[in-house]
Design a protein around this motif. Structure first.
Motif, PDB file in Angstrom:
ATOM      1  N   SER A  17       0.857  -1.179   0.000  1.00 37.31           N
ATOM      2  CA  SER A  17       0.000   0.000   0.000  1.00 37.31           C
ATOM      3  C   SER A  17       0.895   1.231   0.000  1.00 37.31           C
ATOM      4  O   SER A  17       1.909   1.270   0.705  1.00 37.31           O
ATOM      5  CB  SER A  17      -0.886   0.030   1.250  1.00 37.31           C
ATOM      6  N   ILE A  18       0.510   2.220  -0.769  1.00 35.72           N
ATOM      7  CA  ILE A  18       1.247   3.482  -0.768  1.00 35.72           C
ATOM      8  C   ILE A  18       0.989   4.153   0.570  1.00 35.72           C
ATOM      9  O   ILE A  18      -0.149   4.242   1.030  1.00 35.72           O
ATOM     10  CB  ILE A  18       0.799   4.372  -1.947  1.00 35.72           C
ATOM     11  N   SER A  19       2.048   4.624   1.212  1.00 36.45           N
ATOM     12  CA  SER A  19       1.899   5.220   2.539  1.00 36.45           C
ATOM     13  C   SER A  19       2.254   6.700   2.542  1.00 36.45           C
ATOM     14  O   SER A  19       2.776   7.219   3.516  1.00 36.45           O
ATOM     15  CB  SER A  19       2.740   4.455   3.563  1.00 36.45           C
ATOM     16  N   SER A  20       1.980   7.368   1.429  1.00 29.37           N
ATOM     17  CA  SER A  20       2.230   8.808   1.350  1.00 29.37           C
ATOM     18  C   SER A  20       1.133   9.454   0.521  1.00 29.37           C
ATOM     19  O   SER A  20       0.460   8.797  -0.264  1.00 29.37           O
ATOM     20  CB  SER A  20       3.596   9.095   0.720  1.00 29.37           C
ATOM     21  N   SER A  21       0.972  10.742   0.718  1.00 30.91           N
ATOM     22  CA  SER A  21      -0.013  11.507  -0.030  1.00 30.91           C
ATOM     23  C   SER A  21       0.676  12.242  -1.172  1.00 30.91           C
ATOM     24  O   SER A  21       1.733  12.850  -0.970  1.00 30.91           O
ATOM     25  CB  SER A  21      -0.682  12.535   0.885  1.00 30.91           C
ATOM     26  N   ILE A  29       6.838   8.187  -4.098  1.00 31.04           N
ATOM     27  CA  ILE A  29       5.851   7.290  -3.490  1.00 31.04           C
ATOM     28  C   ILE A  29       6.547   6.610  -2.328  1.00 31.04           C
ATOM     29  O   ILE A  29       7.644   6.071  -2.482  1.00 31.04           O
ATOM     30  CB  ILE A  29       5.360   6.233  -4.503  1.00 31.04           C
ATOM     31  N   HIS A  30       5.932   6.642  -1.167  1.00 32.05           N
ATOM     32  CA  HIS A  30       6.489   5.988   0.007  1.00 32.05           C
ATOM     33  C   HIS A  30       5.767   4.659   0.231  1.00 32.05           C
ATOM     34  O   HIS A  30       4.562   4.569   0.013  1.00 32.05           O
ATOM     35  CB  HIS A  30       6.298   6.844   1.246  1.00 32.05           C
ATOM     36  N   VAL A  31       6.508   3.672   0.690  1.00 24.52           N
ATOM     37  CA  VAL A  31       5.900   2.411   1.115  1.00 24.52           C
ATOM     38  C   VAL A  31       6.352   2.145   2.541  1.00 24.52           C
ATOM     39  O   VAL A  31       7.424   2.577   2.960  1.00 24.52           O
ATOM     40  CB  VAL A  31       6.283   1.215   0.209  1.00 24.52           C
TER      41      VAL A  31
END
Length: 123
Positions: A17-21, A29-31
């Motif tokens: 799941s992407i964990s950034s806005s 993109i943070h994971v």
């Protein structure tokens, strides 16, 4: 002499799941990933392929990673945060872990910053 090498099968994709806005981090993109390591049911020491790779990247500087490429793809989501950031939301994530919630909270915070003096609804 004859050289024979066993070519391993192609790895299956790992989904995170992407964990950034995108409002907070428009170019990255943070994971969020937990390191998988331990004994397998057969008794051998097991290390997760992707999580171990990610953990090794963390210990390197960003400059040393520059130019490294990995194949990624982003699946579209139908999920949308309420347009009204003051609207309370209930967050439930069976099996998703904390990752998407980190991104949702960043998104909510960024939207509130766009509306001066606005207050976020309850989470």
């Amino acid at each position: 002499g004859v050289f024979a090498a066993r070519i391993p099968p192609k790895l299956q994709p790992r989904f995170y799941s992407i964990s950034s806005s995108p409002l907070c981090h428009p170019k990255t993109i943070h994971v969020t990933c937990a390191l998988v390591e331990g004994k397998s049911p057969t008794g051998r020491h097991h290390k997760g392929v992707a999580s171990t790779w990610f953990s090794r990247c963390k210990s390197q500087s960003l400059e040393s990673l520059a130019g490294d490429k990995i194949a990624v793809f982003v699946r579209r989501s139908n999920f949308k945060m309420p347009k009204d950031a003051a609207r309370p939301i209930v967050m439930v994530g069976p099996g998703t872990g904390i990752a998407p919630f980190r991104g949702f909270l960043q998104e909510r915070q960024a939207r509130m910053a766009m509306v001066k003096g606005g207050e976020a609804g309850e989470v």
